[in-house]
Scaffold this motif. Structure first.
Motif, PDB file in Angstrom:
ATOM      1  N   THR A   1       0.980 -15.367  -8.304  1.00  0.00           N
ATOM      2  CA  THR A   1       1.600 -14.136  -7.841  1.00  0.00           C
ATOM      3  C   THR A   1       0.474 -13.180  -7.438  1.00  0.00           C
ATOM      4  OG1 THR A   1       1.570 -13.256 -10.094  1.00  0.00           O
ATOM      5  CG2 THR A   1       3.581 -14.403  -9.391  1.00  0.00           C
ATOM      6  N   GLY A   2       0.832 -12.073  -6.849  1.00  0.00           N
ATOM      7  CA  GLY A   2      -0.185 -11.095  -6.456  1.00  0.00           C
ATOM      8  C   GLY A   2       0.490  -9.936  -5.766  1.00  0.00           C
ATOM      9  N   PRO A   3      -0.295  -8.922  -5.463  1.00  0.00           N
ATOM     10  CA  PRO A   3       0.312  -7.698  -4.917  1.00  0.00           C
ATOM     11  C   PRO A   3       0.810  -7.877  -3.484  1.00  0.00           C
ATOM     12  CG  PRO A   3      -2.077  -7.496  -4.973  1.00  0.00           C
ATOM     13  CD  PRO A   3      -1.740  -8.792  -5.646  1.00  0.00           C
ATOM     14  N   VAL A   4       2.074  -8.169  -3.356  1.00  0.00           N
ATOM     15  CA  VAL A   4       2.655  -8.216  -2.009  1.00  0.00           C
ATOM     16  C   VAL A   4       3.518  -6.995  -1.727  1.00  0.00           C
ATOM     17  CG1 VAL A   4       2.570 -10.699  -1.714  1.00  0.00           C
ATOM     18  CG2 VAL A   4       4.543  -9.688  -2.849  1.00  0.00           C
ATOM     19  N   TYR A   5       3.921  -6.316  -2.810  1.00  0.00           N
ATOM     20  CA  TYR A   5       4.685  -5.076  -2.627  1.00  0.00           C
ATOM     21  C   TYR A   5       3.798  -3.916  -3.069  1.00  0.00           C
ATOM     22  CZ  TYR A   5       8.475  -8.438  -2.792  1.00  0.00           C
ATOM     23  OH  TYR A   5       9.273  -9.503  -2.576  1.00  0.00           O
ATOM     24  N   GLY A   6       4.301  -2.728  -2.872  1.00  0.00           N
ATOM     25  CA  GLY A   6       3.646  -1.591  -3.491  1.00  0.00           C
ATOM     26  C   GLY A   6       2.616  -0.903  -2.627  1.00  0.00           C
ATOM     27  N   HIS A   7       2.315  -1.474  -1.476  1.00  0.00           N
ATOM     28  CA  HIS A   7       1.425  -0.748  -0.572  1.00  0.00           C
ATOM     29  C   HIS A   7       2.280   0.069   0.369  1.00  0.00           C
ATOM     30  CE1 HIS A   7      -1.839  -3.059  -1.990  1.00  0.00           C
ATOM     31  NE2 HIS A   7      -1.260  -4.182  -1.653  1.00  0.00           N
ATOM     32  N   ARG A   8       1.893   1.284   0.497  1.00  0.00           N
ATOM     33  CA  ARG A   8       2.589   2.050   1.511  1.00  0.00           C
ATOM     34  C   ARG A   8       2.241   1.476   2.873  1.00  0.00           C
ATOM     35  NH1 ARG A   8       1.084   7.929   0.585  1.00  0.00           N
ATOM     36  NH2 ARG A   8       0.050   7.069  -1.225  1.00  0.00           N
ATOM     37  N   LYS A   9       3.202   1.481   3.756  1.00  0.00           N
ATOM     38  CA  LYS A   9       2.966   0.938   5.085  1.00  0.00           C
ATOM     39  C   LYS A   9       1.864   1.758   5.761  1.00  0.00           C
ATOM     40  CE  LYS A   9       5.896  -0.875   8.750  1.00  0.00           C
ATOM     41  NZ  LYS A   9       5.631  -2.300   8.553  1.00  0.00           N
ATOM     42  N   PRO A  10       0.893   1.067   6.367  1.00  0.00           N
ATOM     43  CA  PRO A  10      -0.172   1.810   7.042  1.00  0.00           C
ATOM     44  C   PRO A  10       0.395   2.724   8.128  1.00  0.00           C
ATOM     45  CG  PRO A  10      -0.755  -0.505   6.843  1.00  0.00           C
ATOM     46  CD  PRO A  10       0.675  -0.375   6.412  1.00  0.00           C
ATOM     47  N   GLY A  11      -0.292   3.806   8.374  1.00  0.00           N
ATOM     48  CA  GLY A  11       0.133   4.750   9.393  1.00  0.00           C
ATOM     49  C   GLY A  11      -0.014   4.167  10.797  1.00  0.00           C
ATOM     50  N   GLU A  12       0.629   4.834  11.730  1.00  0.00           N
ATOM     51  CA  GLU A  12       0.697   4.370  13.116  1.00  0.00           C
ATOM     52  C   GLU A  12      -0.693   4.130  13.718  1.00  0.00           C
ATOM     53  OE1 GLU A  12       3.551   3.527  16.166  1.00  0.00           O
ATOM     54  OE2 GLU A  12       3.611   3.803  14.016  1.00  0.00           O
ATOM     55  N   LEU A  13      -1.639   5.017  13.437  1.00  0.00           N
ATOM     56  CA  LEU A  13      -2.952   4.921  14.071  1.00  0.00           C
ATOM     57  C   LEU A  13      -3.999   4.281  13.162  1.00  0.00           C
ATOM     58  CD1 LEU A  13      -3.188   8.312  15.978  1.00  0.00           C
ATOM     59  CD2 LEU A  13      -2.823   6.015  16.903  1.00  0.00           C
ATOM     60  N   ASP A  14      -3.568   3.759  12.025  1.00  0.00           N
ATOM     61  CA  ASP A  14      -4.537   3.202  11.082  1.00  0.00           C
ATOM     62  C   ASP A  14      -5.272   1.985  11.647  1.00  0.00           C
ATOM     63  OD1 ASP A  14      -4.169   5.091   9.188  1.00  0.00           O
ATOM     64  OD2 ASP A  14      -3.291   3.777   7.673  1.00  0.00           O
TER      65      ASP A  14
ATOM     66  N   LEU B   1      -1.706  -7.036   3.842  1.00  0.00           N
ATOM     67  CA  LEU B   1      -2.555  -5.893   4.169  1.00  0.00           C
ATOM     68  C   LEU B   1      -3.948  -6.368   4.582  1.00  0.00           C
ATOM     69  CD1 LEU B   1      -2.745  -2.731   4.114  1.00  0.00           C
ATOM     70  CD2 LEU B   1      -3.648  -2.982   1.785  1.00  0.00           C
ATOM     71  N   VAL B   2      -4.416  -5.877   5.714  1.00  0.00           N
ATOM     72  CA  VAL B   2      -5.784  -6.134   6.172  1.00  0.00           C
ATOM     73  C   VAL B   2      -6.490  -4.784   6.234  1.00  0.00           C
ATOM     74  CG1 VAL B   2      -7.235  -7.122   7.993  1.00  0.00           C
ATOM     75  CG2 VAL B   2      -4.920  -8.034   7.609  1.00  0.00           C
ATOM     76  N   GLU B   3      -7.583  -4.648   5.490  1.00  0.00           N
ATOM     77  CA  GLU B   3      -8.342  -3.396   5.485  1.00  0.00           C
ATOM     78  C   GLU B   3      -9.733  -3.684   6.050  1.00  0.00           C
ATOM     79  OE1 GLU B   3      -7.200  -1.176   1.454  1.00  0.00           O
ATOM     80  OE2 GLU B   3      -7.238  -3.348   1.210  1.00  0.00           O
ATOM     81  N   ILE B   4     -10.234  -2.805   6.907  1.00  0.00           N
ATOM     82  CA  ILE B   4     -11.581  -2.993   7.452  1.00  0.00           C
ATOM     83  C   ILE B   4     -12.401  -1.713   7.299  1.00  0.00           C
ATOM     84  CG2 ILE B   4     -10.814  -4.740   9.124  1.00  0.00           C
ATOM     85  CD1 ILE B   4     -11.228  -2.603  11.345  1.00  0.00           C
ATOM     86  N   TRP B   5     -13.720  -1.882   7.232  1.00  0.00           N
ATOM     87  CA  TRP B   5     -14.624  -0.734   7.290  1.00  0.00           C
ATOM     88  C   TRP B   5     -15.921  -1.186   7.931  1.00  0.00           C
ATOM     89  CZ3 TRP B   5     -13.551  -3.549   3.047  1.00  0.00           C
ATOM     90  CH2 TRP B   5     -14.589  -3.935   2.183  1.00  0.00           C
ATOM     91  N   GLN B   6     -16.648  -0.251   8.537  1.00  0.00           N
ATOM     92  CA  GLN B   6     -17.801  -0.638   9.336  1.00  0.00           C
ATOM     93  C   GLN B   6     -18.701   0.545   9.635  1.00  0.00           C
ATOM     94  OE1 GLN B   6     -15.274  -1.369  13.230  1.00  0.00           O
ATOM     95  NE2 GLN B   6     -17.252  -0.449  13.820  1.00  0.00           N
TER      96      GLN B   6
END
Lengths: 246, 196
Positions: free
Chosen positions: A55-68, A102-107
């Protein structure tokens, strides 16, 4: 000391930290100085597969914003540098799409500077670029970001050390066991040979899986270059867990 | 069905690097329930490196069951066990303040283990940092679950009491638990490799 039954004895399997999987980095990779005081030295303990890791976190993330997912439109003006599209699919080991993850990036920015208080590289901050984005994959496991090609930057690991241009990626997948943080590189980067983080993956083909490919089809005429980066996460299927016999 | 399709190779892991907070700590996800929740517990700890220095550029993530022992996930089909409204079981804390991380959460219930065993209440933990080319996995068990811990198949598989004790959060005050993580050296935390 606690008593152990035969079943428990069988489970006491250990693994030396200097793992022999050449397709994943080891914890201790002395060429990357940062591993020396942070890599565990005791053997890893094999954890049996249970509900806790399928199992793992598939719920509980707020949907990313339109411009995210558009890092070029998070401020009043346009950021400096080469605009790029980074897109691809998130798949499991069977090639099936990992949906709604969820895919998160930083750079760094185009000059190779992170907007972070610890980054002391004297390249300029870009007031129009924060360098962070996130999105959810769609029903085909597809994601897409619009951003700026990050610059290479120097670091203190060894004399004249430079990180190849890269974008950090964080993904959850369907389960705790599919969690992945990686870095996406750009094709043909001349800095690969001297970078211990990239080369900590000792298998050449596996290293190749961290390098995006130039994608003319995704390239927007007069505007942005396209790069394709598909990601494969652990976790074969989402077969419901069998009811425990307890 | 035809023969099994050749499987795809996994994308390799790479370190989060020193600037992970840019991408991963944009919001505070360390409170899984509001601090005022009547059943809230707090788990605090410090992340240390092999020189005993706090790691100030790390990230700790947790994943856990609800107090009923059920995970908020489709693979856990035990619908007779209740989930908690607004509680999903995932948390994330940076370690920028002198290596310290903390979570406000609910105590998980027991969870089924291999071969009909029952796992004691525990929290799955993933540790990320500069210098970790892939994340480390450990577990938080609770000191005040002595009986359940004694039956836990994972704790029982660890023969060395000193190693086992690194997985037990110490109860400090009413609802406060302390769980330090040592990456290397004296008292190193027990880390796991997930079996295939």
């Amino acid at each position: 000391m606690q008593q152990h039954g035969p079943a428990q004895e069988q489970q006491r399997e250990i693994l030396v930290p200097q793992e022999d999987d050449l397709e994943q980095p080891p914890y201790l990779y002395p060429g990357y100085v940062g591993t020396r005081l942070r890599a565990p030295k005791e053997p890893l303990i094999i954890l049996p597969k249970t509900l806790s890791d399928i199992t793992g976190p598939v719920y509980g993330h707020r949907k990313p914003g339109e411009l995210d997912n558009d890092l070029t439109r998070q401020h009043g003006g346009e950021p400096q540098g080469q605009k790029i599209i980074v897109h691809g699919r998130v798949l499991d080991g069977d090639g099936r799409p990992v949906r709604n993850t969820l895919v998160e990036i930083w750079q760094a920015n185009a000059a190779g500077r992170y907007r972070h208080k610890v980054d002391q590289h004297p390249a300029p901050i870009d007031p129009n670029f924060s360098g962070a984005g996130r999105t959810l994959t769609d029903d085909d496991g597809y994601y897409r970001f619009i951003t700026i090609k990050p610059g290479a930057y120097p670091w203190q690991n060894h004399y004249n050390a430079w990180r190849p241009a890269h974008i950090h990626f964080s993904l959850f997948g369907r389960a705790f066991r599919s969690r992945l943080v990686t870095q996406m590189y750009f094709p043909g980067d001349p800095l690969f040979f001297q970078d211990p983080i990239f080369n900590s993956v000792r298998d050449e083909k596996a290293r190749g899986r961290m390098i995006s490919s130039f994608d003319l089809e995704a390239t927007i005429p007069e505007e942005a270059l396209g790069f394709r980066f598909d990601i494969v996460l652990e976790g074969r299927d989402a077969t419901p867990f069998e009811r425990p016999h307890a | 069905m035809m023969g099994r399709k050749e499987s795809l190779r996994l994308t390799p892991s790479q370190t989060v690097g020193p600037y992970l907070s840019l991408g991963l700590l944009r919001e505070d996800w360390s409170k899984l329930v509001p601090p005022g929740h009547p059943q809230a517990i707090r788990i605090e700890g410090t992340l240390y490196d092999g020189a005993g220095e706090p790691v100030t550029d790390g990230l700790v993530e947790i994943w856990q069951a609800a107090p009923s022992g059920r995970y908020d996930h489709p693979a856990d089909g035990r619908e007779e066990l209740p989930l908690e409204e607004g509680f999903h079981g995932f948390g994330r804390s940076g370690t920028e303040e002198e290596g310290r991380f903390s979570f406000v959460t609910l105590k998980p219930g027991p969870v089924p283990g291999p071969g009909g065993t029952t796992q004691a209440p525990h929290v799955m933990v993933a540790v990320f940092a500069r210098g970790l080319l892939k994340h480390l996995i450990t577990r938080i068990y609770f000191e005040d679950e002595e009986e359940a811990n004694g039956q836990d198949p994972v704790l029982r598989s660890i023969g060395d009491e000193r190693v086992r004790s690194t997985l037990i959060a110490r109860k400090e005050a009413g609802s406060l638990y302390r769980f330090d993580i040592r990456l290397q050296g004296e008292g190193q935390t027990a880390f796991f490799k997930l079996s295939a």
